[in-house]
Scaffold this active site. Structure first.
Site, PDB file in Angstrom:
ATOM      1  N   VAL A 181       0.843  -1.200   0.000  1.00 46.04           N
ATOM      2  CA  VAL A 181       0.000   0.000   0.000  1.00 46.04           C
ATOM      3  C   VAL A 181       0.879   1.252   0.000  1.00 46.04           C
ATOM      4  O   VAL A 181       0.667   2.182  -0.793  1.00 46.04           O
ATOM      5  CB  VAL A 181      -0.941  -0.003   1.224  1.00 46.04           C
ATOM      6  CG1 VAL A 181      -1.586   1.378   1.406  1.00 46.04           C
ATOM      7  CG2 VAL A 181      -2.016  -1.065   1.077  1.00 46.04           C
ATOM      8  N   VAL A 182       1.857   1.286   0.895  1.00 44.32           N
ATOM      9  CA  VAL A 182       2.709   2.467   1.032  1.00 44.32           C
ATOM     10  C   VAL A 182       3.496   2.733  -0.246  1.00 44.32           C
ATOM     11  O   VAL A 182       3.535   3.861  -0.753  1.00 44.32           O
ATOM     12  CB  VAL A 182       3.665   2.306   2.234  1.00 44.32           C
ATOM     13  CG1 VAL A 182       4.696   3.438   2.258  1.00 44.32           C
ATOM     14  CG2 VAL A 182       2.876   2.280   3.537  1.00 44.32           C
ATOM     15  N   ARG A 189     -12.522 -21.318  13.584  1.00 43.60           N
ATOM     16  CA  ARG A 189     -13.723 -21.292  14.433  1.00 43.60           C
ATOM     17  C   ARG A 189     -14.982 -21.648  13.665  1.00 43.60           C
ATOM     18  O   ARG A 189     -15.874 -22.315  14.181  1.00 43.60           O
ATOM     19  CB  ARG A 189     -13.891 -19.913  15.071  1.00 43.60           C
ATOM     20  CG  ARG A 189     -12.928 -19.622  16.209  1.00 43.60           C
ATOM     21  CD  ARG A 189     -13.187 -18.252  16.776  1.00 43.60           C
ATOM     22  NE  ARG A 189     -13.006 -17.207  15.776  1.00 43.60           N
ATOM     23  CZ  ARG A 189     -13.347 -15.937  15.953  1.00 43.60           C
ATOM     24  NH1 ARG A 189     -13.926 -15.558  17.074  1.00 43.60           N
ATOM     25  NH2 ARG A 189     -13.118 -15.036  15.007  1.00 43.60           N
ATOM     26  N   GLY A 244     -10.415  -9.278   8.891  1.00 39.58           N
ATOM     27  CA  GLY A 244     -11.444 -10.252   8.574  1.00 39.58           C
ATOM     28  C   GLY A 244     -12.827  -9.658   8.543  1.00 39.58           C
ATOM     29  O   GLY A 244     -12.986  -8.434   8.422  1.00 39.58           O
ATOM     30  N   ASP A 245     -13.853 -10.503   8.682  1.00 42.72           N
ATOM     31  CA  ASP A 245     -15.214 -10.010   8.506  1.00 42.72           C
ATOM     32  C   ASP A 245     -15.619  -9.003   9.579  1.00 42.72           C
ATOM     33  O   ASP A 245     -16.349  -8.047   9.298  1.00 42.72           O
ATOM     34  CB  ASP A 245     -16.212 -11.178   8.446  1.00 42.72           C
ATOM     35  CG  ASP A 245     -16.227 -12.017   9.712  1.00 42.72           C
ATOM     36  OD1 ASP A 245     -15.304 -11.887  10.537  1.00 42.72           O
ATOM     37  OD2 ASP A 245     -17.167 -12.820   9.872  1.00 42.72           O
TER      38      ASP A 245
END
Length: 335
Positions: A37-38, A186, A116-117
């Protein structure tokens, strides 16, 4: 503003400054994504603000400026240089409003969230409530996000777990024991299934298939008759009862010595393998270009070897199943 050093990418959105953060559980490859990104943004004359400690840091205004040298020598590092945390405050409209004020005070045009979500929920509501464009990068070892074939950190987590399985098989054979090994996952059995096939496990238990433990007893007995010195059973942590429940059922049903090994957070650590470094690098670059093109409220992923863009809401509303072909393969090869 930093001068671009490569051919300019179209920037109809007029992006001049972006922020990036990592949120939720850390995953190997997050630093590679931050680096991408940077350096991509810098190459396009865009400034980057790093948000420390995820959404918790965002609502407190814990910001640092990031340039190409700040992310040097981070590609191979595990964890996240921006740190991560879970924030109960961010779940409230007041917490998100405060974070939005901090972003505007620093003239941030858009936010990139690696997580994550749960992290994507926070990003989605920030844009919905305050109009700040957001892009998500799938950073979670569980590989359970809809819209991408693989998530950042998944490949490394599998390799880490597999290395442990190989070592435990040696000692299991030496002592003629059954090892029941619990891996992370999980709500999804992707890690468990890959480790089971690559590690030659006799059986695998995943949340997607709530089969009875009793079915493994015949497999264990048959393995003994065939002269196998030890057996490996892989269990995803989300399977009802976990590894402890499976091991107890096997021991009660066969009388054979059974040991439990819960790998836990060791799977999150370590230097990312090449596949995670490459995936994170490609997604980080794509995220910056997507914002410049005016895309937002989407997750950047890779599907069928192509960059894809999935609405953030779809990543948690739609289910990503395990490979049923691989599940069948695990059963076939366990004889």
């Amino acid at each position: 503003m930093t001068e671009p050093h490569c051919d300019p990418h179209p920037n109809p959105a007029g992006i001049k400054r972006v922020a990036v953060l990592t949120s939720g559980g850390d995953a190997p490859g997050m630093n590679a994504a931050i680096r991408a990104v940077v350096r991509t943004a810098t190459s396009q004359g865009i400034e980057v603000i790093g948000v420390r400690r995820g959404f918790s840091g965002l609502h407190r205004g814990d910001f640092i400026t990031l340039g190409p040298r700040d992310v040097a020598n981070t590609l191979q590092r595990g964890g996240t240089i921006l740190l991560s945390a879970r924030s109960h405050t961010w779940r409230t409209p007041e917490g998100r409003a405060r974070g939005a004020r901090h972003l505007r005070a620093h003239d941030v045009d858009a936010l990139i969230v690696i997580g994550g979500d749960g992290s994507f929920h926070g990003a989605h509501f920030l844009q919905e409530e305050h109009g700040i464009p957001v892009i998500g990068l799938p950073g979670t070892i569980d590989n359970d996000l809809y819209g991408t074939d693989h998530t950042i950190g998944y490949f490394t987590a599998v390799e880490t777990a597999l290395d442990a399985v190989d070592k435990l098989r040696d000692t299991g054979a030496s002592h003629e024991r059954i090892f029941v090994i619990e891996v992370m996952g999980r709500h999804a059995g992707h890690i468990a299934l890959d480790v089971a096939v690559a590690g030659g496990a006799e059986e695998v238990f995943i949340p997607e298939d709530a089969k009875e433990v009793a079915g493994v007893l015949d497999i264990v007995r048959a393995s003994v008759k065939k002269g196998k010195m030890g057996s490996i059973i892989i269990v995803a942590e989300g399977y009802p009862g976990g590894a402890t429940g499976v091991a107890q059922a096997i021991q009660d049903g066969t009388g054979m010595e059974t040991r439990v090994s819960i790998l836990g957070h060791i799977q999150r650590g370590g230097s990312p393998v090449s596949s995670d470094r490459i995936l994170a690098s490609r997604l980080g670059e794509a995220a910056v270009y997507a914002l410049m093109e005016g895309k937002s409220d989407v997750m950047v992923g890779r599907q069928n070897h192509e960059t894809s863009f999935t609405p953030l809401a779809d990543t948690w509303e739609k289910r990503k199943d395990v490979s049923r072909d691989l599940y069948r393969c695990a059963k076939t090869l366990s004889i």
